[in-house]
Design a protein around this motif. Structure first.
Motif, PDB file in Angstrom:
ATOM      1  N   HIS A   1       1.391   3.175   7.754  1.00 44.76           N
ATOM      2  CA  HIS A   1       0.602   1.980   6.898  1.00 44.76           C
ATOM      3  C   HIS A   1       2.010   1.709   6.666  1.00 44.76           C
ATOM      4  O   HIS A   1       1.828   0.256   7.359  1.00 44.76           O
ATOM      5  CB  HIS A   1       0.153   2.185   6.321  1.00 44.76           C
TER       6      HIS A   1
ATOM      7  N   THR B   1      -5.524  -3.961   6.405  1.00 45.17           N
ATOM      8  CA  THR B   1      -5.722  -2.602   5.511  1.00 45.17           C
ATOM      9  C   THR B   1      -4.160  -1.467   5.513  1.00 45.17           C
ATOM     10  O   THR B   1      -4.061  -1.170   4.633  1.00 45.17           O
ATOM     11  CB  THR B   1      -6.639  -1.652   6.980  1.00 45.17           C
TER      12      THR B   1
ATOM     13  N   HIS C   1      -2.484   0.082   1.474  1.00 47.11           N
ATOM     14  CA  HIS C   1      -2.445   0.858   1.611  1.00 47.11           C
ATOM     15  C   HIS C   1      -0.675   0.950   1.936  1.00 47.11           C
ATOM     16  O   HIS C   1      -0.295   2.214   0.832  1.00 47.11           O
ATOM     17  CB  HIS C   1      -2.631   1.856   3.076  1.00 47.11           C
TER      18      HIS C   1
ATOM     19  N   ARG D   1      -3.254   5.115  -4.376  1.00 47.70           N
ATOM     20  CA  ARG D   1      -3.566   5.339  -2.443  1.00 47.70           C
ATOM     21  C   ARG D   1      -3.976   6.443  -2.149  1.00 47.70           C
ATOM     22  O   ARG D   1      -3.128   7.343  -2.330  1.00 47.70           O
ATOM     23  CB  ARG D   1      -2.536   4.499  -1.469  1.00 47.70           C
TER      24      ARG D   1
ATOM     25  N   ASP E   1      -7.418   7.190   3.052  1.00 49.35           N
ATOM     26  CA  ASP E   1      -8.521   5.874   2.723  1.00 49.35           C
ATOM     27  C   ASP E   1      -8.651   5.020   3.906  1.00 49.35           C
ATOM     28  O   ASP E   1      -9.271   4.529   3.686  1.00 49.35           O
ATOM     29  CB  ASP E   1      -7.821   5.654   1.417  1.00 49.35           C
ATOM     30  N   ALA E   2      -7.414   4.688   4.518  1.00 49.07           N
ATOM     31  CA  ALA E   2      -7.394   3.519   5.759  1.00 49.07           C
ATOM     32  C   ALA E   2      -9.657   3.341   6.099  1.00 49.07           C
ATOM     33  O   ALA E   2      -9.799   2.749   6.320  1.00 49.07           O
ATOM     34  CB  ALA E   2      -7.163   3.751   6.811  1.00 49.07           C
TER      35      ALA E   2
END
Length: 985
Positions: free
Chosen positions: A198, A224, A228, A272, A276-277
């Protein structure tokens, strides 16, 4: 990274080359032989080669190659020129071929040419293969492999695809290829985020978001990535920025994906996790726009087809349904709706539906359908682009970030469908058609056949009941055979049995047999449907038979209750009851509360019935009532929209009463909603000698508020031209003048001033001969405005001064204000600055006194221009900004773009290039989104000025060149000004 070819492979199978020839399309068109570049030659040769490469290994007809190079303006010698280009390419690709030897690389196949080239030798093909493999890897949960393939695919790009290649085909392909690139870029960074990169993604995504502010998928990925990275506030700020930009530039709001993501960020826990994205972006089960028709409760059979189509849609693709032999009534729409409703969960951002009316005399235009889809996706009707390609581009851009199912019902051919297809994965399409849509590349084709005997029996049983069928199984089989096992025919017969429970299946079978004998002249495949139609009509009393025939007369896609009431000469409540009775008998469909349509076969049958059984005068009277109802309604819309403008048509009270409106927004909304029906009705009536050309002309005139706001209805030029031709043939000078005025106005609205001038001049001539001062004043203002743009100031002043005289004599404050404002510009151009200021100030005063918002915005624009050129800079800014505010209030994106360009010019004149560039970019973006060439050229010229002032001559030259090209295409003298600026760089 570059794409590789197989060692020693030649262009064709045996072209004689010892080194591989490779072709690049993802940038300037290039041909390489080994390490050396081979010069292709003239631009037209490049256009032919590009068209052949983009359809490599496929025969390309000569007519399509000519269209690719020259479009609709091919010169008389285009075919000979094409042969010359092909000969040039053959020498280039097969230099060792003997003069009379057969070509082995660029082959002649009938009236077509085929380029034989290996897939791995074309960078575009390699790109498509790599991205397809990347998407398969992504679907198989292999994000590392997907990222690697996307990166290698994107490394093939070397700039704008087909850069420098001329012709409409190359231009259209550039748009398509850029969409493919952006989709791959988004997928590449999505994979990066899911893999924990990210931090690496934020920078490139910020650049991408700035370059494509309307592309919501990019902003989703940026949000997103920021989230993150622990930058929650920055992620939410992206959402706020997108919401503001979409509201200001497009008049819409973010799609559900962005809003859902915002909510998930707001409610997410601070910690985080690397994976998870994908979960953060996962859609929920809420639905967006839901346009699907109602599913049929007794849908029967087709289980194999349903399963196959659902499986295909699960992957996201194009699914085309077709019926054999063009047979109607086989259940294509019912199957498509059943599958679409079953798969709604797969498309949480909505389902779009359109009946393309492929079998109608006037099929739905893709432009018209795109307008409805864009409105469903959140675009304000007044903000719709005016050019088909721009509307399609916006449609693809909005769908690129959403998961939407598009159902295109009753398509005529692949050409009607192509502009309605999404440009990126995620969404899917279902198409139904009577013809086999083999031309839809990549589509899953399902040839739908009549129901099996068991399916047909099950359908009949589900409708009429098991007891009825079990009591007469042999008669039931005879009925189904007579119906040809077609669902539509079975439903009509079943509805008849329900309505007449005393009739047996045996009696129905006998009636069908008798009717089939009477219809022996019909084709065999049509007989079953025709028979059941006639049998279904046996249930109708005289009033319902009359309604069934009259409602089918207008060539409009749908009918509202008020329209039905006008056609039938019945009160609305009574008309609605009649329509609902026909719906109950499966002779009419209800598409929404108070709105109806015919199955295309039933409409044709109902028209034939009306022509055979009703006297001509009754059919003519019905259409006349409809025309007068539409005109009365449109006149009220005109009155509400332009309260101080004298209507330039007939003002005699009409026999019919139309709808009443309470505000301009309501009136304009009706005109936009009904524009397709109105224009279709005008075209139909213009071709019917029994209908009034005068009423048609007045109906066309009454749509003028749309043109004034820059929301010109698509198709108005065609309707106006059809009406003008009919009026000329009938020597109806009044109708001809009105049609020519609307035609010329519509053409000039596109800044094609020279093209619209002859029609307007003829309208002026006809108005003078008839003594029609009201219409003459309107035509003079329009023609005078065009003369201003062409810098024919003497003509402009003469025309506008006469218009002002007529306006005051008619006591029309609207005509007076417009004439005064344009006269001010003409006076300024001829050196009479003080008079110019006085005229423009008076125009503003008149519009403020009448409360005409659009008129006031126009007058302030003109006054601002005069103030700017007379050194009153501060006052100019005040007037221009106030004009911009008012135009935004009306919702006219056309005028908003015009004013942003004018404000950019004021900043340039005032020595503020940064502010000028900011406004010019916004004007350019609006113009490109709508397809407004004149506004685009002006914005580009102002961008050129701003960059030149800042010393950036390269960017100034780029904008000037593009502006000059557009101005020259429009035939405007501004092109010479820009050419002079270029020469000074």
């Amino acid at each position: 990274m570059t794409f590789t070819a197989s060692p020693g492979r030649s262009v064709g199978c045996e072209s004689g080359r010892t080194a591989a020839c490779r072709f690049t399309l993802l940038g300037p068109l290039r041909v390489h032989e080994g390490p050396a570049e081979v010069r292709v030659g003239a631009p037209q040769t490049q256009a032919v080669l590009a068209a052949l490469l983009l359809r490599a290994r496929t025969p390309v007809p000569t007519r399509e190659l000519i269209a690719a190079v020259w479009g609709d303006e091919a010169p008389p010698g285009a075919l000979g020129s094409l042969h010359t280009q092909v000969s040039t390419l053959r020498r280039l690709l097969e230099p060792g071929r003997a003069p009379r030897a057969a070509a082995r690389t660029l082959l002649t196949t009938g009236d077509a040419y085929t380029l034989r080239v290996a897939p791995e030798d074309v960078d575009l093909t390699v790109f498509e293969l790599r991205t397809a493999e990347a998407r398969r890897a992504w679907a198989a949960d292999r994000p590392e492999r997907a990222r690697s393939l996307f990166v290698s695919a994107l490394d093939l790009w070397r700039g704008m695809p087909l850069a420098g290649v001329p012709g409409p085909y190359a231009e259209a392909q550039r748009t398509r290829l850029e969409e493919l690139r952006l989709s791959a870029v988004e997928a590449r960074w999505e994979a990066e985020i899911v893999l924990g990169g990210h931090d690496k993604a934020v920078g490139p995504l910020r650049v991408l978001a700035a370059e494509h502010p309307w592309r919501e998928r990019v902003h989703e990925l940026l949000m997103t990535a920021l989230h993150h990275c622990g930058r929650r506030a920055d992620a939410l700020d992206v959402h706020a920025h997108v919401r503001r930009v979409l509201a200001e530039e497009l008049g819409t709001r973010p799609g559900p994906g962005l809003d859902r993501l915002q909510q998930k960020i707001l409610t997410a826990r601070p910690e985080r996790q690397a994976g998870d994205a994908a979960r953060l972006r996962a859609p929920d089960r809420s639905y967006g726009s839901a346009q699907l028709p109602q599913d049929i409760a007794d849908f029967t059979g087709r289980s194999d087809e349903v399963d196959r189509l659902c499986a295909t849609l699960e992957k996201g693709g194009i699914v085309a349904l077709s019926a054999i032999s063009g047979m109607g009534g086989i259940g294509k729409t019912a199957l498509a709706v059943r599958v679409a409703r079953r798969m709604r969960h797969r498309f949480p951002d909505g389902q779009l539906y359109a009946d393309l009316r492929g079998t109608d005399h006037r099929p739905a235009e893709p432009m018209e359908v795109l307008g409805r889809f864009l409105c469903a996706l959140g675009v304000h009707a007044g903000h719709l682009p005016t050019l088909p390609e721009e509307r399609a581009a916006l449609y693809r851009s909005l769908l690129a970030t959403r998961q939407v199912l598009v159902v295109l019902d009753n398509a005529r051919d692949p050409a009607q469908v192509r502009e309605l297809l999404p440009g990126a994965p995620g969404s899917a399409v279902l198409v139904t058609s009577r013809s086999r849509l083999a031309g839809l590349t990549g589509a899953t084709l399902v040839d739908l056949r009549p129901m099996t005997r068991a399916e047909a029996l099950e359908l009949l049983t589900r409708i009429v009941g098991d007891q009825t069928v079990s009591a007469e199984p042999e008669a039931a089989a005879e009925v189904l055979n007579a119906c040809g096992h077609l669902p539509l025919a079975i439903r009509i017969v079943a509805s008849r049995l329900i309505a007449r429970p005393d009739h047996t299946l045996a009696e129905t079978a006998a009636l069908l047999a008798d009717e089939r004998r009477r219809l022996g002249a019909f084709r065999a495949e049509d007989t079953a449907v025709e028979t059941t139609f006639r049998l279904g009509m046996d249930l109708l009393d005289a009033e319902h038979v009359r309604a069934f025939g009259l409602l089918a007369l207008p060539e409009t896609p749908e009918l509202s209750v008020p329209v039905a009431a006008a056609l039938l000469a019945r009160p609305e409540r009574e008309a609605e009851v009649l329509c609902e009775a026909l719906v109950d008998l499966s002779l009419l469909e209800s598409v929404a509360p108070g709105r109806y349509r015919y199955h295309d076969l039933l409409r044709l049958f109902a028209r034939q019935t009306a022509c055979a059984d009703m006297p001509d005068h009754e059919r003519t009277a019905a259409l006349t009532r409809l025309l007068e109802f539409c005109l009365a309604t449109a006149l009220d819309a005109h009155r509400v929209s332009l309260p101080d403008d004298v209507f330039p048509g007939n003002t005699t009270p009409l026999p019919s009463r139309g709808l009443d409106f309470t505000c301009p927004q309501e009136a304009t909304a009706w005109l936009l909603d009904e524009q397709t029906s109105l224009l279709g009705l005008i075209e139909q009536a213009a071709g019917d000698a029994s209908l009034s050309l005068a009423v048609c002309a007045d109906l066309l005139l009454a749509a003028d508020p749309l043109g004034r706001l820059g929301a010109q209805p698509y198709g108005i030029e065609r309707a106006a031209r059809t009406l003008a031709d009919a009026a000329r043939a009938a020597s109806h000078r009044t109708a001809e003048a009105r049609a020519l005025y609307m035609l010329g106005s519509s053409v000039q609205h596109r800044f094609a001033m020279r093209l619209g001038a002859p029609d307007l001049d003829r309208a002026i001539e006809l108005c003078r001969a008839a003594g029609d001062r009201t219409l003459l004043a309107h035509v003079l203002i329009t023609r005078g405005g065009g003369a201003l743009a062409l810098r024919d100031f003497t003509t402009a002043y003469t025309l506008l001064a006469e218009a002002l005289t007529h306006g005051r004599a008619l006591a029309s404050r609207g005509i007076e204000a417009y004439a005064l404002g344009f006269l001010g510009l003409a006076l300024l151009a001829t050196g009479r600055a003080e008079e110019a200021l006085a005229h423009c100030r008076e125009a503003v005063a008149v519009t403020r006194a009448t409360g005409d918002i659009a008129g006031q915005a126009n007058a302030l624009h003109n006054l601002g221009q005069v103030c700017l050129r007379t050194g009153r800079t501060s006052e100019a800014f005040d007037h221009l900004h106030e004009s911009l505010r008012l135009w935004r209030e009306t919702g006219s994106r056309f005028r908003e773009g015009l004013l942003l360009g004018a404000i950019a010019e004021a900043h340039n004149v005032s020595g503020r290039p940064v502010e000028a560039a900011e406004h010019a970019v916004r004007a350019r973006d609006i113009a490109e989104a709508r397809g407004d060439a004149g506004i685009l050229a002006r914005a580009l010229a102002q961008l050129g000025h701003a960059h030149r002032t800042q010393g950036d001559t390269d960017r100034a030259r780029e904008h000037y060149r593009r502006a000059e090209s557009v101005f020259r295409e429009l035939g405007l003298p501004d092109a010479d000004d820009v050419a002079q600026y270029l020469s000074e760089l």
